[in-house]
Write an enzyme that holds these catalytic residues in place. Structure first.
Site, PDB file in Angstrom:
ATOM      1  N   MET A  30       0.848  -1.199   0.000  1.00 10.62           N
ATOM      2  CA  MET A  30       0.000   0.000   0.000  1.00 10.62           C
ATOM      3  C   MET A  30       0.886   1.254   0.000  1.00 10.62           C
ATOM      4  SD  MET A  30      -3.403  -0.940   2.055  1.00 10.62           S
ATOM      5  CE  MET A  30      -2.797  -0.722   3.717  1.00 10.62           C
ATOM      6  N   ALA A  32       4.020   4.019   0.873  1.00 10.94           N
ATOM      7  CA  ALA A  32       4.745   4.566   2.030  1.00 10.94           C
ATOM      8  C   ALA A  32       5.826   3.546   2.405  1.00 10.94           C
ATOM      9  CB  ALA A  32       3.810   4.871   3.194  1.00 10.94           C
ATOM     10  N   HIS A  37       9.360  -3.398   3.447  1.00 14.46           N
ATOM     11  CA  HIS A  37       8.913  -3.661   2.075  1.00 14.46           C
ATOM     12  C   HIS A  37      10.111  -3.985   1.184  1.00 14.46           C
ATOM     13  CE1 HIS A  37       5.584  -0.656   3.236  1.00 14.46           C
ATOM     14  NE2 HIS A  37       4.937  -1.774   2.992  1.00 14.46           N
ATOM     15  N   GLN A  61     -10.446  -2.708   2.211  1.00 16.82           N
ATOM     16  CA  GLN A  61      -9.942  -3.390   3.408  1.00 16.82           C
ATOM     17  C   GLN A  61      -9.919  -2.476   4.626  1.00 16.82           C
ATOM     18  OE1 GLN A  61      -5.936  -4.204   1.682  1.00 16.82           O
ATOM     19  NE2 GLN A  61      -5.185  -3.769   3.723  1.00 16.82           N
ATOM     20  N   GLU A 148       5.757 -11.513   7.555  1.00 13.78           N
ATOM     21  CA  GLU A 148       5.184 -12.141   8.763  1.00 13.78           C
ATOM     22  C   GLU A 148       4.724 -11.096   9.772  1.00 13.78           C
ATOM     23  OE1 GLU A 148       8.298 -14.863   9.841  1.00 13.78           O
ATOM     24  OE2 GLU A 148       7.380 -16.475   8.644  1.00 13.78           O
ATOM     25  N   VAL A 176      10.922  -7.164   9.636  1.00 16.69           N
ATOM     26  CA  VAL A 176      12.076  -6.262   9.674  1.00 16.69           C
ATOM     27  C   VAL A 176      11.794  -5.194  10.734  1.00 16.69           C
ATOM     28  CG1 VAL A 176      13.518  -4.690   8.332  1.00 16.69           C
ATOM     29  CG2 VAL A 176      12.509  -6.696   7.232  1.00 16.69           C
ATOM     30  N   SER A 186       4.357   1.348   7.752  1.00 13.60           N
ATOM     31  CA  SER A 186       4.039   2.658   7.149  1.00 13.60           C
ATOM     32  C   SER A 186       3.382   3.564   8.183  1.00 13.60           C
ATOM     33  CB  SER A 186       3.089   2.470   5.965  1.00 13.60           C
ATOM     34  OG  SER A 186       3.645   1.568   5.051  1.00 13.60           O
ATOM     35  N   ARG A 187       2.657   2.955   9.115  1.00 15.26           N
ATOM     36  CA  ARG A 187       1.937   3.744  10.114  1.00 15.26           C
ATOM     37  C   ARG A 187       2.874   4.396  11.137  1.00 15.26           C
ATOM     38  NH1 ARG A 187      -3.657   2.291   9.927  1.00 15.26           N
ATOM     39  NH2 ARG A 187      -3.949   0.471   8.634  1.00 15.26           N
TER      40      ARG A 187
END
Ligand code: AMP
Length: 280
Positions: A30, A32, A37, A61, A148, A176, A186-187
């Site tokens: 998504m 960011a 990633h 979602q 995960e 990670v 991202s949050r």
């Protein structure tokens, strides 16, 4: 890197590549983008001829309109990062392209989505399944890479692939973390400086759970960790569960033959964070 925003163009291009015998590694995101990633992408790049990434903030979602609105979007930065990992194809559609008509599909994942994220975010995994199925139909990857970090999502995707008989290998990738232990997300960008400083408490507490598992039974351990989270007033605990890593149902006792994972969701200010740790 070639960027496509329409389904027709990306499928046409990838069909040519497949006809030329190229294998495709796919990383749906998504955006960011962060190092979590990028590790998925580096692995996909290594294990396949072509790395295809999608960036799509999937409205179906999100069970909370405000969450969707404030979800971070950093397209220029994302492009630079994708170039750095030598991404071959970026697919970045808009919602009109992905959902020209209202989506009505309802998946039945049995008990898998009745717990944890599924219980607290009604409709979330149905929306995840809808977008992932659609992306798999468009990209037809040989392998798809998932973190995960989103442990329950990974279980749902494996089930989706089995239910729909989708010919793709699902490759799970380890979480990670930042040097201080906070799981990359991202949050995390939405945290204030003060919140960011205290956020590592989440992983610290998960490590505590892992450490104590040899000394205490599963149910009292669960309660003890809940008490630790609830004792820290800067956090608001949504759930902490110790679950079977395949069924995702809570376990009642330790069994060294049963993969076991502890999963948590907490609010820190206005930001909802999830994390997990393997116990067995
Ligand atoms: P998202 O953009 O949050 O939907 O995530 C896209 C993919 O990256 C999902 O498969 C996530 O599980 C994965 N991912 C996100 N954060 C991490 C992380 N810290 N470590 C590993 N994978 C991650």
């Amino acid at each position: 890197m070639i960027t496509f925003s329409t389904i027709n163009e990306v499928t046409e291009y990838l069909n040519q590549q497949k006809a030329a015998g190229k294998s495709i590694g796919f990383v749906p995101t998504m955006g960011a983008l962060h190092k979590g990633h990028l590790e998925l992408m580096q692995r996909a790049k290594k294990e396949n001829d072509l790395l295809v990434v999608s960036i799509f903030v999937n409205p179906v979602q999100f069970n909370n309109a405000d969450d969707l609105k404030k979800y971070p979007r950093t397209p220029d930065e994302d492009n630079r990062k994708l170039e750095r990992v030598h991404c071959d194809v970026l697919f970045a559609p808009d919602a009109g392209e992905m959902y020209p008509e209202k989506v009505t599909k309802q998946y039945d994942f049995g008990q898998l989505d009745k717990v944890m994220e599924g219980a607290f975010r009604p409709g979330h995994f149905n929306g995840v399944a809808i977008v992932v199925k659609k992306l798999f139909d468009i990209i037809s990857p040989d392998r798809a890479y998932f973190g995960e970090k989103d442990f329950q999502q990974l279980a749902i995707i494996k089930k989706l692939v089995a239910m729909e008989k989708i010919p793709v290998d699902i490759v799970p990738c380890p979480i990670v973390r930042e040097p201080d232990g906070l799981a990359m997300s991202s949050r995390n960008r939405l945290l204030t400086a003060e919140e960011r400083k205290i956020a590592p408490f989440i992983y610290k507490t998960l490590k505590e759970a892992k450490l104590r598992r040899n000394h205490i039974c599963a149910n009292p351990l669960r309660q003890m960790i809940i008490n630790i989270f609830e004792g820290n007033k800067q956090f608001r605990l949504e759930y902490f569960d110790i679950v079977n890593d395949e069924t995702l149902q809570p376990i009642n006792g330790w069994n060294n033959k049963v993969g076991t994972v502890a999963c948590v969701a907490v609010w820190l200010g206005n930001v909802r964070l999830i994390d997990n740790i393997r116990i067995i």
